[in-house]
Scaffold this active site. Structure first.
Site, PDB file in Angstrom:
ATOM      1  N   ASP A 175       0.833  -1.207   0.000  1.00 18.74           N
ATOM      2  CA  ASP A 175       0.000   0.000   0.000  1.00 18.74           C
ATOM      3  C   ASP A 175       0.865   1.253   0.000  1.00 18.74           C
ATOM      4  O   ASP A 175       0.573   2.234  -0.675  1.00 18.74           O
ATOM      5  CB  ASP A 175      -0.885   0.033   1.254  1.00 18.74           C
ATOM      6  CG  ASP A 175      -1.895  -1.082   1.225  1.00 18.74           C
ATOM      7  OD1 ASP A 175      -1.953  -1.800   0.207  1.00 18.74           O
ATOM      8  OD2 ASP A 175      -2.612  -1.237   2.232  1.00 18.74           O
ATOM      9  N   GLU A 186       3.922   1.694  -1.107  1.00 15.72           N
ATOM     10  CA  GLU A 186       4.553   1.967  -2.401  1.00 15.72           C
ATOM     11  C   GLU A 186       3.532   2.518  -3.385  1.00 15.72           C
ATOM     12  O   GLU A 186       3.819   3.434  -4.142  1.00 15.72           O
ATOM     13  CB  GLU A 186       5.144   0.675  -2.972  1.00 15.72           C
ATOM     14  CG  GLU A 186       6.496   0.312  -2.394  1.00 15.72           C
ATOM     15  CD  GLU A 186       6.907  -1.063  -2.885  1.00 15.72           C
ATOM     16  OE1 GLU A 186       7.653  -1.141  -3.867  1.00 15.72           O
ATOM     17  OE2 GLU A 186       6.424  -2.058  -2.300  1.00 15.72           O
ATOM     18  N   PHE A 187       2.325   1.925  -3.372  1.00 15.54           N
ATOM     19  CA  PHE A 187       1.277   2.375  -4.274  1.00 15.54           C
ATOM     20  C   PHE A 187       0.973   3.853  -4.012  1.00 15.54           C
ATOM     21  O   PHE A 187       0.945   4.670  -4.935  1.00 15.54           O
ATOM     22  CB  PHE A 187       0.016   1.523  -4.067  1.00 15.54           C
ATOM     23  CG  PHE A 187      -1.087   1.846  -5.025  1.00 15.54           C
ATOM     24  CD1 PHE A 187      -1.235   1.132  -6.202  1.00 15.54           C
ATOM     25  CD2 PHE A 187      -1.995   2.869  -4.753  1.00 15.54           C
ATOM     26  CE1 PHE A 187      -2.258   1.418  -7.094  1.00 15.54           C
ATOM     27  CE2 PHE A 187      -3.010   3.172  -5.641  1.00 15.54           C
ATOM     28  CZ  PHE A 187      -3.143   2.436  -6.818  1.00 15.54           C
ATOM     29  N   SER A 204     -33.385  -4.598 -23.189  1.00 15.08           N
ATOM     30  CA  SER A 204     -33.462  -5.339 -21.930  1.00 15.08           C
ATOM     31  C   SER A 204     -33.787  -6.789 -22.275  1.00 15.08           C
ATOM     32  O   SER A 204     -34.032  -7.126 -23.429  1.00 15.08           O
ATOM     33  CB  SER A 204     -34.499  -4.722 -21.011  1.00 15.08           C
ATOM     34  OG  SER A 204     -35.730  -4.743 -21.652  1.00 15.08           O
ATOM     35  N   LEU A 205     -33.794  -7.633 -21.267  1.00  9.78           N
ATOM     36  CA  LEU A 205     -33.988  -9.062 -21.513  1.00  9.78           C
ATOM     37  C   LEU A 205     -35.408  -9.481 -21.192  1.00  9.78           C
ATOM     38  O   LEU A 205     -36.024  -8.949 -20.276  1.00  9.78           O
ATOM     39  CB  LEU A 205     -33.037  -9.871 -20.627  1.00  9.78           C
ATOM     40  CG  LEU A 205     -31.542  -9.679 -20.893  1.00  9.78           C
ATOM     41  CD1 LEU A 205     -30.729 -10.387 -19.827  1.00  9.78           C
ATOM     42  CD2 LEU A 205     -31.193 -10.230 -22.261  1.00  9.78           C
ATOM     43  N   GLU A 235     -24.955 -17.165 -17.168  1.00  9.12           N
ATOM     44  CA  GLU A 235     -24.270 -16.165 -16.348  1.00  9.12           C
ATOM     45  C   GLU A 235     -25.160 -15.745 -15.198  1.00  9.12           C
ATOM     46  O   GLU A 235     -26.377 -15.931 -15.252  1.00  9.12           O
ATOM     47  CB  GLU A 235     -24.011 -14.893 -17.186  1.00  9.12           C
ATOM     48  CG  GLU A 235     -23.198 -15.142 -18.404  1.00  9.12           C
ATOM     49  CD  GLU A 235     -23.152 -13.914 -19.318  1.00  9.12           C
ATOM     50  OE1 GLU A 235     -23.541 -12.815 -18.891  1.00  9.12           O
ATOM     51  OE2 GLU A 235     -22.729 -14.102 -20.457  1.00  9.12           O
ATOM     52  N   ASP A 288     -27.465  -7.573  -9.958  1.00  6.70           N
ATOM     53  CA  ASP A 288     -28.555  -6.648  -9.661  1.00  6.70           C
ATOM     54  C   ASP A 288     -28.008  -5.282  -9.267  1.00  6.70           C
ATOM     55  O   ASP A 288     -27.898  -4.943  -8.091  1.00  6.70           O
ATOM     56  CB  ASP A 288     -29.406  -7.238  -8.529  1.00  6.70           C
ATOM     57  CG  ASP A 288     -30.726  -6.518  -8.390  1.00  6.70           C
ATOM     58  OD1 ASP A 288     -31.079  -5.749  -9.293  1.00  6.70           O
ATOM     59  OD2 ASP A 288     -31.409  -6.736  -7.371  1.00  6.70           O
ATOM     60  N   GLU A 290     -22.591  -4.146 -15.409  1.00  4.63           N
ATOM     61  CA  GLU A 290     -23.439  -3.736 -14.299  1.00  4.63           C
ATOM     62  C   GLU A 290     -22.566  -3.076 -13.243  1.00  4.63           C
ATOM     63  O   GLU A 290     -21.530  -3.628 -12.863  1.00  4.63           O
ATOM     64  CB  GLU A 290     -24.114  -4.991 -13.716  1.00  4.63           C
ATOM     65  CG  GLU A 290     -25.371  -4.730 -12.979  1.00  4.63           C
ATOM     66  CD  GLU A 290     -26.590  -4.556 -13.906  1.00  4.63           C
ATOM     67  OE1 GLU A 290     -26.425  -4.494 -15.142  1.00  4.63           O
ATOM     68  OE2 GLU A 290     -27.701  -4.439 -13.374  1.00  4.63           O
ATOM     69  N   LYS A 292     -27.532 -16.936 -22.614  1.00  5.46           N
ATOM     70  CA  LYS A 292     -27.288 -16.326 -23.930  1.00  5.46           C
ATOM     71  C   LYS A 292     -26.804 -17.397 -24.890  1.00  5.46           C
ATOM     72  O   LYS A 292     -25.927 -18.190 -24.538  1.00  5.46           O
ATOM     73  CB  LYS A 292     -26.190 -15.261 -23.817  1.00  5.46           C
ATOM     74  CG  LYS A 292     -26.513 -14.142 -22.856  1.00  5.46           C
ATOM     75  CD  LYS A 292     -25.319 -13.211 -22.654  1.00  5.46           C
ATOM     76  CE  LYS A 292     -25.661 -12.129 -21.638  1.00  5.46           C
ATOM     77  NZ  LYS A 292     -24.491 -11.407 -21.149  1.00  5.46           N
ATOM     78  N   LYS A 342     -35.461 -15.246 -13.463  1.00  8.62           N
ATOM     79  CA  LYS A 342     -35.335 -14.497 -12.198  1.00  8.62           C
ATOM     80  C   LYS A 342     -35.608 -15.424 -11.009  1.00  8.62           C
ATOM     81  O   LYS A 342     -36.548 -16.223 -11.045  1.00  8.62           O
ATOM     82  CB  LYS A 342     -36.344 -13.340 -12.174  1.00  8.62           C
ATOM     83  CG  LYS A 342     -36.146 -12.358 -13.312  1.00  8.62           C
ATOM     84  CD  LYS A 342     -35.398 -11.141 -12.889  1.00  8.62           C
ATOM     85  CE  LYS A 342     -36.333 -10.201 -12.215  1.00  8.62           C
ATOM     86  NZ  LYS A 342     -36.050  -8.819 -12.321  1.00  8.62           N
ATOM     87  N   CYS A 357     -51.386   5.668  20.711  1.00 14.60           N
ATOM     88  CA  CYS A 357     -51.495   5.977  22.134  1.00 14.60           C
ATOM     89  C   CYS A 357     -51.952   7.429  22.207  1.00 14.60           C
ATOM     90  O   CYS A 357     -51.260   8.321  21.711  1.00 14.60           O
ATOM     91  CB  CYS A 357     -50.145   5.819  22.819  1.00 14.60           C
ATOM     92  SG  CYS A 357     -50.115   6.609  24.450  1.00 14.60           S
TER      93      CYS A 357
HETATM   94  S1  IVH Z   1     -26.935  -9.023 -21.024  1.00 10.11           S
HETATM   95  C1  IVH Z   1     -28.912  -7.618 -24.861  1.00 10.11           C
HETATM   96  N1  IVH Z   1     -25.959 -10.132 -18.887  1.00 10.11           N
HETATM   97  O1  IVH Z   1     -30.162  -7.201 -16.704  1.00 10.11           O
HETATM   98  C2  IVH Z   1     -28.481  -8.203 -23.564  1.00 10.11           C
HETATM   99  N2  IVH Z   1     -27.517  -8.354 -18.620  1.00 10.11           N
HETATM  100  O2  IVH Z   1     -32.936  -6.644 -18.662  1.00 10.11           O
HETATM  101  C3  IVH Z   1     -27.883  -7.227 -22.678  1.00 10.11           C
HETATM  102  N3  IVH Z   1     -27.921  -7.737 -16.287  1.00 10.11           N
HETATM  103  O3  IVH Z   1     -30.247  -4.211 -18.486  1.00 10.11           O
HETATM  104  C4  IVH Z   1     -27.843  -7.587 -21.280  1.00 10.11           C
HETATM  105  N4  IVH Z   1     -26.558  -9.205 -15.387  1.00 10.11           N
HETATM  106  O4  IVH Z   1     -28.612  -4.370 -16.580  1.00 10.11           O
HETATM  107  C5  IVH Z   1     -26.799  -9.193 -19.378  1.00 10.11           C
HETATM  108  N5  IVH Z   1     -24.969 -11.170 -17.092  1.00 10.11           N
HETATM  109  C6  IVH Z   1     -25.788 -10.250 -17.573  1.00 10.11           C
HETATM  110  C7  IVH Z   1     -26.510  -9.376 -16.725  1.00 10.11           C
HETATM  111  C8  IVH Z   1     -27.382  -8.445 -17.303  1.00 10.11           C
HETATM  112  C9  IVH Z   1     -27.395  -8.209 -15.146  1.00 10.11           C
HETATM  113  C10 IVH Z   1     -28.938  -6.660 -16.340  1.00 10.11           C
HETATM  114  C11 IVH Z   1     -28.660  -5.567 -17.330  1.00 10.11           C
HETATM  115  C12 IVH Z   1     -29.837  -5.513 -18.251  1.00 10.11           C
HETATM  116  C13 IVH Z   1     -30.856  -6.295 -17.497  1.00 10.11           C
HETATM  117  C14 IVH Z   1     -31.704  -7.136 -18.426  1.00 10.11           C
END
Ligand code: IVH
Length: 712
Positions: free
Chosen positions: A77, A79-80, A126-127, A156, A160, A217, A332, A356, A468
């Site tokens: 630490d 040195e850093f 979003s997913l 993966e 959150d 994230e 994915k 989820k 009360c």
């Molecule tokens: S992939 C097109 N991978 O979940 C795909 N998203 O609605 C892009 N999130 O907005 C997202 N962990 O904020 C991906 N391993 C992960 C993730 C992830 C969290 C969030 C991300 C995204 C939301 C999906």
């Protein structure tokens, strides 16, 4: 443990020095084992200085990566810190070698950020979500059918936090943008630069595309979140609801130097660009890891649905011991070629899905139900539980809210109960495991009498809470009211905290807030361990509170249902205490936002003889009992009947000042845009989703100058 001089509050409990990590050799050239020379050895020539600055930067980038991403520090630490201080000194003396991505930039700055709106190069989709394993199988089968060839799935964790898009050009982080509405977001680059796991500069000897985008994230680890909340609890500040909100809130802080103190972390899970060599998503992320990005260790390539399910089941339990919050699994299709073949719907990619997890639940024993008395007399039942781990914290108590909820649950002492954390920090009891009800104790019945003063409790019609009614005799209410009176948003009495108020009560020095103004320095000095200086401070603080504006005095009285905003409205509508005290129910309900419930509570308060006496004493001691001349002179009805939304960053006045102006001129400041919004007072960089909504609904937008002209 490294506590970098520039990042407070980060305690990763890492050893100060360990051997270099052999898997990841020096990313940034060969600086790792050749210590950078110290200033006394610097040649004064410009070239030598520039070289020295570059060496230090390389060394620090490398060590930052070793420490934060690999968890394998190679420098002590000391040195850093010495290298960082050295670099800061050289940069200060030679601004011509300025680099916005220098390791010194992680400290952040005090300059107020303005978050410009930036369009995403690739929309941030979003997913699609599911809580259902059957739908995961259906996703798999649909992909098999549509692709009609072998495929792999990258499984993966779903982190959150709050999503971020990072753009790198020629190895430098040039932009960090929030998701916003998916099409455009806020530029939060300065804030993101303070996050130690996000590389500012990629290593010279790595091969990466000229331009690419990393998505991931931003998270606040449980440890940091819990520590910040403990600190807030000590300071009696509102608690952060969950790590997701805490991370999102931190990213939008005005000063990046403050963001640096929030201990944020980041996981990157998606790379985009024209020149990504690997076809596999999994392989491309592993490659990005060698460039210095923090990529999860828990990704797994699955060849069939059984492997996917195994992964899901493992992490449903396994996630409980992770250092950060997760709320599911992301699946994915691994091949980018296959991803392109499947394409996207308007909102979601067809090649990915999020499974989820059910909200985390724990089952534990109910030992007792305690009843807390609030300052307004409201009684809150609190379940006392056998300690149990739940989403990163130990839970010993949970709210039971009110009698209706106790009745619905049909609770017995000794029952095994389910505890869940919703969006709020305080967990709640959501059910009872009646199968485990063998040798239980008494049925839980809401108490009849106040646990503090024994007065019979009342429950007004239509109200969920018991109260009360002994507001001028119940000790907890008396103390609670004085504590509220001196609190920051009310009278803000410097030097005085709840412990001292307790001492005053214990010694019989006070029974209400008016008594504070009769306390002498000598009386304080006689109290436990009070020193001259703190006694002086308390006296000074009490004296200074006599200048606090009328609306805050009104809020400080602690009238039931009269919070900060209602107090402001009443103060502006009636202008002084006499008029307010004399107001009829009818006059009260005519004020914006004041309904019958509040009006009745105000009437009841002022009808009470003891309250009348309290107010007349406060008046006698010199507290503000009317709006100031200045406020009165600036009052008008120009915004009467209008609902106004404030958005963006302002130059002339702060947001709070604008809020006050709106009320002073008879308007109402509201949080969200609707058809009823009269106009939006917009500063620079109004949020993209607000802008879109305003345009859609045709709501007018005024800038600062137009607004000030309007109320002139
Ligand atoms: S992939 C097109 N991978 O979940 C795909 N998203 O609605 C892009 N999130 O907005 C997202 N962990 O904020 C991906 N391993 C992960 C993730 C992830 C969290 C969030 C991300 C995204 C939301 C999906």
């Amino acid at each position: 443990m490294r506590m970098p001089i520039f990042v407070e509050n980060i305690d990763r409990n890492k050893p100060a020095m360990t051997k270099p990590n052999s898997l990841f050799p020096d990313l940034f050239g060969d600086v790792q084992h050749s210590p950078v020379e110290t200033s006394s050895q610097v040649d004064a020539s410009d070239d030598a200085i520039q070289q020295k600055i570059e060496d230090l930067r390389e060394s620090l980038h490398q060590h930052n990566y070793n420490y934060y991403v690999l968890n394998a520090p190679t420098l002590s630490d000391q040195e850093f810190d010495a290298q960082l201080a050295e670099l800061a000194k050289l940069e200060k003396a030679h601004p011509e070698y300025n680099d916005p991505n220098s390791p010194t930039q992680r400290v952040g700055s005090d300059i107020s950020n303005s978050f410009e709106t930036v369009k995403h190069r690739y929309p941030m989709l979003s997913l699609g979500n599911t809580y259902n394993e059957g739908e995961v199988r259906a996703f798999f089968e649909r992909a098999a059918k549509d692709l009609n060839e072998e495929f792999e799935i990258c499984a993966e964790l779903k982190y959150d936090g709050t999503s971020i898009s990072l753009t790198y050009e020629h190895g430098k982080l040039v932009r960090a943008v929030t998701r916003g509405d998916g099409t455009q977001g806020d530029d939060v680059t300065n804030n993101v630069k303070t996050i130690p796991t996000i590389p500012l500069q990629l290593p010279a000897n790595a091969v990466y595309p000229d331009v690419f985008e990393m998505r991931g994230e931003i998270l606040m680890p449980w440890d940091t979140f819990n520590r910040l909340n403990e600190e807030r609890e000590r300071q009696e500040e509102a608690l952060l609801a969950n790590p997701r909100n805490a991370a999102a809130g931190a990213l939008k802080l005005q000063q990046s130097s403050e963001v640096a103190k929030r201990g944020l972390d980041a996981y990157l899970y998606y790379i985009l660009g024209e020149d990504i060599h690997e076809d596999g998503h999994y392989e491309s992320l592993n490659r990005a890891h060698t460039w210095g990005f923090k990529v999860s260790d828990h990704m797994r390539l699955c060849k069939n649905i059984d492997e996917v399910m195994e992964y899901i089941h493992y992490w449903d339990e396994g996630r409980k011991s992770l250092p950060v919050a997760t709320d599911g699994i992301v699946l994915k299709i691994n091949s980018r070629r296959q991803q392109r073949a499947l394409g996207n719907t308007a909102k979601n990619p067809r090649w990915a899905i999020a499974f989820k997890f059910q909200a985390e639940k724990a089952c534990t024993r109910l030992n007792n139900v305690a009843y807390q008395v609030g300052r307004t007399g409201a009684i809150t039942p609190v379940a006392e539980l056998d300690p149990v781990q739940l989403s990163g914290t130990t839970v010993k108590r949970a709210s039971l809210h009110n009698d209706d909820i106790i009745q619905q649950l049909d609770l017995y002492i000794g029952d095994m109960v389910y505890v869940e954390k919703g969006g709020e920090i305080i967990p709640k009891i959501t059910g009872v495991d009646k199968d485990q009800r063998l040798l239980v104790g008494d049925k839980v019945h809401f108490i009849k009498d106040c646990p503090d003063c024994g007065t019979t409790l009342v429950r007004d019609e239509g109200e969920a809470a018991h109260y009360c009614p002994n507001s001028n005799g119940c000790p907890t209410q008396l103390r609670g009211r004085v504590e509220h009176f001196i609190s920051r948003k009310a009278m803000n009495v410097d030097g005085l905290g709840p412990e001292t108020v307790d001492l005053f009560f214990d010694q019989g020095l006070i029974r209400n807030c008016a008594d504070l103004y009769t306390i002498t320095r000598e009386q304080i000095l006689k109290l436990d361990k009070k020193k001259d200086k703190s006694a002086d401070n308390i006296i000074k603080g009490i004296e200074a509170s006599k200048e606090v504006p009328f609306e805050r005095v009104l809020f400080g009285l602690g009238i039931r249902f009269v919070g900060e905003t209602v107090a402001k409205r009443l103060a502006h509508a009636f202008k002084d205490m006499d008029a307010l005290q004399a107001a009829s129910l009818d006059a009260l309900v005519h004020v914006d936002d004041i309904g019958e419930r509040i009006a009745e509570s105000v009437m009841t308060y002022f009808a009470d003889e003891q309250n009348k006496e309290l107010i007349s004493r406060l008046r006698e001691y010199g507290l503000q009992m009317k709006l100031s001349e200045e406020v009165l002179a600036n009052q008008s009805e120009k915004l009467s009947g209008m609902s106004i939304v404030i958005s963006g960053v302002f130059e002339k006045h702060s947001r709070d000042e604008y809020k006050n102006m709106i009320v002073q001129h008879g308007g109402k400041s509201v949080g969200s845009i609707s058809k009823k919004t009269s106009f939006i007072l917009a500063g620079a960089n109004m949020g993209p989703s607000k802008l879109e909504k305003a345009q859609k609904l045709g709501v007018k937008i005024l800038d600062e100058m137009q607004f000030l002209d309007l109320i002139q």
